[in-house]
Design an enzyme around this catalytic site. Structure first.
Site, mmCIF file in Angstrom:
data_model
loop_
_atom_site.group_PDB
_atom_site.id
_atom_site.type_symbol
_atom_site.label_atom_id
_atom_site.label_comp_id
_atom_site.label_asym_id
_atom_site.label_seq_id
_atom_site.Cartn_x
_atom_site.Cartn_y
_atom_site.Cartn_z
ATOM 1 N N ASN A 159 45.619 59.238 39.064
ATOM 2 C CA ASN A 159 44.447 59.163 39.767
ATOM 3 C C ASN A 159 43.846 60.466 38.813
ATOM 4 O O ASN A 159 44.008 61.291 38.304
ATOM 5 C CB ASN A 159 44.006 59.580 41.119
ATOM 6 C CG ASN A 159 44.505 58.610 42.105
ATOM 7 O OD1 ASN A 159 44.676 57.400 42.047
ATOM 8 N ND2 ASN A 159 45.002 59.077 43.112
ATOM 9 N N ASP A 168 46.312 36.333 34.262
ATOM 10 C CA ASP A 168 45.801 37.679 34.759
ATOM 11 C C ASP A 168 44.434 37.621 34.287
ATOM 12 O O ASP A 168 44.082 37.243 33.318
ATOM 13 C CB ASP A 168 46.374 39.016 33.946
ATOM 14 C CG ASP A 168 47.718 39.266 34.633
ATOM 15 O OD1 ASP A 168 48.314 38.361 35.060
ATOM 16 O OD2 ASP A 168 48.332 40.440 34.110
ATOM 17 N N CYS A 215 46.355 46.879 36.906
ATOM 18 C CA CYS A 215 46.910 48.061 35.830
ATOM 19 C C CYS A 215 46.046 48.312 34.886
ATOM 20 O O CYS A 215 45.399 47.573 34.172
ATOM 21 C CB CYS A 215 48.248 47.398 35.659
ATOM 22 S SG CYS A 215 49.541 46.904 37.158
#
Length: 225
Positions: free
Chosen positions: A99, A28, A53
Site C-alpha cells: 500500500n 484479463d 495486480c
C-alpha cells in the site's frame, strides 16, 4: 485487433488479453498504470471481478530489490508449499503486496488507484529518468508491506506466456513503460468464456487481443531487429 488494442492502451482505456485454450483459457482486463484512476479500479472490480495486480518486469523489480514470493517463502521454511504448481504449470509471479503510505485502508478503489499511480511513478523514474536511486528512496520511504496491491514480476515470454508477460509485451509494442494492472475476468463461479469477454469488450467499446497475436508481433519485431 492488435493495432486497436495498442491505440486503446496508449489512450488509457481498458483492453482484454486472452491467453489461450491450451493454458488458462482466461482473459484479463488490462490498463496502462500511468493512466489508472479510481474509475479504472472500480470497473476492474465490478466488470472483471478477479484479483487486480500491478505488473512490471523482472528486470525493473530486481533494481528495486524485489524477489518472487516463492523465493522468500522458501527461505522462511515453506519449501513444501512453494515447490508445487497449479494446473497450468507455470511458476507464480507474485512479489510484494503493498500500500502507499497515504492511503486510508488500502482496499478502497481510490486507495488502490493511489498505490498504483505511485508505483507507476517509481517505474517511470527508473525507465524514463534513469534515476534508480531516487526510485529506491521513493519506494522504500512511501510504501508499506504487506498491503492490498500485489506486485507481479514478469519472467519474459521465453519462460512464461501468462497474462503478466503478455501485458508487458503489449506495453512494449505500444511504446509504454512496463507498468500495468491486470484483472482476471470472471463470471458466476468460473472464468468468463471467450464469448462473454467479447461481449464485455463491446460494451466498453474496446477489444480482445489473443496471446498468440502478441507473441507473433514480438517475434516479428525481434526478427526484424
Amino acid at each position: 485487433m492488435l493495432e486497436r488494442a495498442i491505440e486503446l492502451l496508449r489512450a488509457g482505456k481498458p483492453v482484454f488479453i486472452y491467453d489461450s485454450e491450451s493454458r488458462e483459457s482466461e482473459a484479463d482486463m488490462v490498463f496502462f498504470a500511468g493512466a489508472v484512476n479510481t474509475y479504472s479500479i472500480t470497473i476492474s472490480r465490478k466488470l472483471a471481478g478477479g484479483l487486480t495486480c500491478y505488473v512490471t518486469s523482472w528486470e525493473v523489480g530486481r533494481l528495486l530489490g524485489l524477489k518472487y514470493l516463492e523465493e522468500a517463502f522458501s527461505l522462511l521454511g515453506y519449501r513444501e508449499l512453494t515447490r508445487k504448481r497449479l494446473g497450468y504449470g507455470d511458476p507464480p509471479n507474485f512479489s510484494l503486496w503493498v500500500n502507499h503510505v497515504k492511503v486510508k485502508t488500502g482496499i478502497r478503489d481510490s486507495d488502490k488507484a493511489k498505490t498504483i499511480r505511485e508505483l507507476d511513478e517509481v517505474i517511470r523514474l527508473i525507465t524514463e529518468e534513469g534515476n534508480t536511486s531516487l526510485a529506491l528512496r521513493k519506494f522504500y520511504s512511501e510504501f508499506v508491506a504487506p498491503g492490498h496491491v500485489p506486485i507481479l514480476l514478469g519472467r519474459g515470454l521465453d519462460v512464461r506466456k501468462g497474462h503478466t508477460e503478455l501485458s508487458l509485451a503489449l506495453a512494449k509494442l505500444s511504446g509504454l513503460r512496463p507498468s500495468l494492472i491486470i484483472t482476471e475476468v470472471l463470471n458466476d463461479g468460473d472464468a468468463a468464456t471467450y464469448d462473454e469477454i467479447r461481449k464485455l469488450a463491446e460494451k466498453l467499446s474496446t477489444v480482445v487481443v489473443r496471446g498468440d497475436e502478441i507473441i507473433s508481433a514480438i517475434k516479428s519485431g525481434s526478427d526484424e531487429a
